[in-house]
Scaffold this active site. Sequence first.
Site, PDB file in Angstrom:
ATOM      1  N   ARG A   1      42.684  34.157  29.166  1.00 37.40           N
ATOM      2  CA  ARG A   1      43.033  33.810  30.553  1.00 37.40           C
ATOM      3  C   ARG A   1      42.263  34.696  31.548  1.00 37.40           C
ATOM      4  O   ARG A   1      41.363  34.227  32.238  1.00 37.40           O
ATOM      5  CB  ARG A   1      44.558  33.931  30.755  1.00 37.40           C
ATOM      6  CG  ARG A   1      45.080  33.356  32.053  1.00 37.40           C
ATOM      7  CD  ARG A   1      44.865  34.198  33.279  1.00 37.40           C
ATOM      8  NE  ARG A   1      45.461  35.530  33.180  1.00 37.40           N
ATOM      9  CZ  ARG A   1      45.261  36.478  34.073  1.00 37.40           C
ATOM     10  NH1 ARG A   1      44.495  36.257  35.133  1.00 37.40           N
ATOM     11  NH2 ARG A   1      45.798  37.682  33.922  1.00 37.40           N
ATOM     12  N   ASP A   2      42.567  35.970  31.579  1.00 38.85           N
ATOM     13  CA  ASP A   2      41.940  36.835  32.584  1.00 38.85           C
ATOM     14  C   ASP A   2      40.436  36.906  32.336  1.00 38.85           C
ATOM     15  O   ASP A   2      39.641  36.987  33.285  1.00 38.85           O
ATOM     16  CB  ASP A   2      42.551  38.244  32.506  1.00 38.85           C
ATOM     17  CG  ASP A   2      42.459  39.009  33.818  1.00 38.85           C
ATOM     18  OD1 ASP A   2      41.771  38.539  34.737  1.00 38.85           O
ATOM     19  OD2 ASP A   2      43.069  40.088  33.920  1.00 38.85           O
TER      20      ASP A   2
ATOM     21  N   HIS B   1      47.777  47.197  33.010  1.00 34.68           N
ATOM     22  CA  HIS B   1      46.755  46.130  33.015  1.00 34.68           C
ATOM     23  C   HIS B   1      45.564  46.659  33.807  1.00 34.68           C
ATOM     24  O   HIS B   1      45.480  46.475  35.018  1.00 34.68           O
ATOM     25  CB  HIS B   1      47.367  44.878  33.658  1.00 34.68           C
ATOM     26  CG  HIS B   1      46.442  43.716  33.794  1.00 34.68           C
ATOM     27  ND1 HIS B   1      46.526  42.591  32.999  1.00 34.68           N
ATOM     28  CD2 HIS B   1      45.417  43.476  34.642  1.00 34.68           C
ATOM     29  CE1 HIS B   1      45.597  41.719  33.362  1.00 34.68           C
ATOM     30  NE2 HIS B   1      44.908  42.234  34.361  1.00 34.68           N
TER      31      HIS B   1
ATOM     32  N   HIS C   1      41.621  47.110  34.681  1.00 38.70           N
ATOM     33  CA  HIS C   1      40.221  46.659  34.611  1.00 38.70           C
ATOM     34  C   HIS C   1      39.348  47.920  34.568  1.00 38.70           C
ATOM     35  O   HIS C   1      39.770  48.997  34.994  1.00 38.70           O
ATOM     36  CB  HIS C   1      39.899  45.750  35.799  1.00 38.70           C
ATOM     37  CG  HIS C   1      40.558  44.396  35.672  1.00 38.70           C
ATOM     38  ND1 HIS C   1      39.869  43.255  35.356  1.00 38.70           N
ATOM     39  CD2 HIS C   1      41.857  44.015  35.781  1.00 38.70           C
ATOM     40  CE1 HIS C   1      40.705  42.225  35.289  1.00 38.70           C
ATOM     41  NE2 HIS C   1      41.924  42.660  35.546  1.00 38.70           N
TER      42      HIS C   1
ATOM     43  N   CYS D   1      38.391  39.064  38.292  1.00 37.92           N
ATOM     44  CA  CYS D   1      39.287  38.190  39.035  1.00 37.92           C
ATOM     45  C   CYS D   1      38.447  37.440  40.046  1.00 37.92           C
ATOM     46  O   CYS D   1      37.687  38.062  40.803  1.00 37.92           O
ATOM     47  CB  CYS D   1      40.381  38.995  39.731  1.00 37.92           C
ATOM     48  SG  CYS D   1      41.422  37.956  40.769  1.00 37.92           S
TER      49      CYS D   1
ATOM     50  N   ASN E   1      38.514  43.378  31.999  1.00 36.22           N
ATOM     51  CA  ASN E   1      39.657  44.176  31.552  1.00 36.22           C
ATOM     52  C   ASN E   1      39.150  45.221  30.571  1.00 36.22           C
ATOM     53  O   ASN E   1      38.100  45.045  29.950  1.00 36.22           O
ATOM     54  CB  ASN E   1      40.656  43.275  30.796  1.00 36.22           C
ATOM     55  CG  ASN E   1      41.299  42.258  31.697  1.00 36.22           C
ATOM     56  OD1 ASN E   1      40.782  41.171  31.867  1.00 36.22           O
ATOM     57  ND2 ASN E   1      42.430  42.616  32.264  1.00 36.22           N
TER      58      ASN E   1
END
Length: 306
Positions: A17-18, A209, A211, A242, A251
Amino acid sequence: MTRNYPSKVSIVEVGPRDGLQNEAQTIPLQAKTDFIHALARAGLNRIEAGSFVSPKWVPQMADSAQVFAAINRTPGVTFSALTPNDKGMQAAINAGVDEVAIFAAASEAFSQRNINCSIADSLKRFENVMQMANDQGLRVRGYLSCVMGCPYEGDIAPDKVADVCKTLLDMGCYEVSLGDTIGVGTPGHTHRLLDTLLRDVEATKLAAHFHDTYGQALANLVVALQYGISTIDSAAGGLGGCPYAAGASGNVATEDVVYMLNGMGIETGVNLNAVLAASNAMFGHLERKPTSRTYTAMLAKCNRSF
Ligand code: HMG
Ligand code: MG
């Protein structure tokens, strides 16, 4: 020297996803599902497989329903998705997701750019999304972006992060994942943030979370572990970014996290070589090399593909 690390860490793999939401090229459904299966084979038992957001905003996630229809539901593995509003929540329910995540920000400007509303409006909007999830018996994770800085507003006060974080938990999120969305935080920021947050919130309700834009993510994770945080989000190979945070890189890489935790004697249940294989296949499609340092080092050592 104080060593106060958890004995086990739960890794949430956010690469599908990310990671993939930020890719310029269209990724075939088969490549996505092969990637997710490879991650599950590696022992990753929490995998964020897609998001039910507007395809006009994030075209790469437009096939999330097909992804959920195509993946094998490995027993013991939770496949989750982002849901920004009622429409996304309904689509997630229809797709048979195991868990959902709502996502808010600690920065007003980022909230506007990312989900087109203020922080207060987003929290109001999430009330019904939570209700829909509760009616289905689905657990809801909360994300909180820009906890250490915003691409539009710069510094973000830890008190602001604490306010929104507490609201998400009060609404019924079982955990809030703290997003250093643009990877600007340092161990100094992480200490300041957690000193404030942990006054009112238990570490067991938080996830990290981070990055890795400035190469600080592992250092920040060590600090988070010292504060008792034992859930870490990462993306295979260091995929990610993002679309609404220009310059944000990937990430922290799952391989780098697993290598570090293995060396610290912290259990993850994840097989490092199998993660390398998953990254290798996905980055083959993307026709570039993973940013993961562990991937690069181990590839050089083996002088071959995984
Ligand atoms: P909006 O334009 O204000 O929405 O977007 P709207 O309600 O006015 O609807 C506009 C159109 O979108 C309508 O279609 C809706 O049906 C459609 P039209 O009538 O024009 O044809 N629509 C949808 N379609 C599919 N699924 C939906 C949906 N909702 C509306 N769920 C909205 C508001 C929230 C939808 C939009 O801003 C959006 O989708 N944003 C998502 C952005 C995003 O995914 N960002 C990346 C994820 S967050 C992140 O990466 C950070 C994180 O990793 C943590 C960290 O690192 O900090 C989590
Ligand atoms: Mg993120």
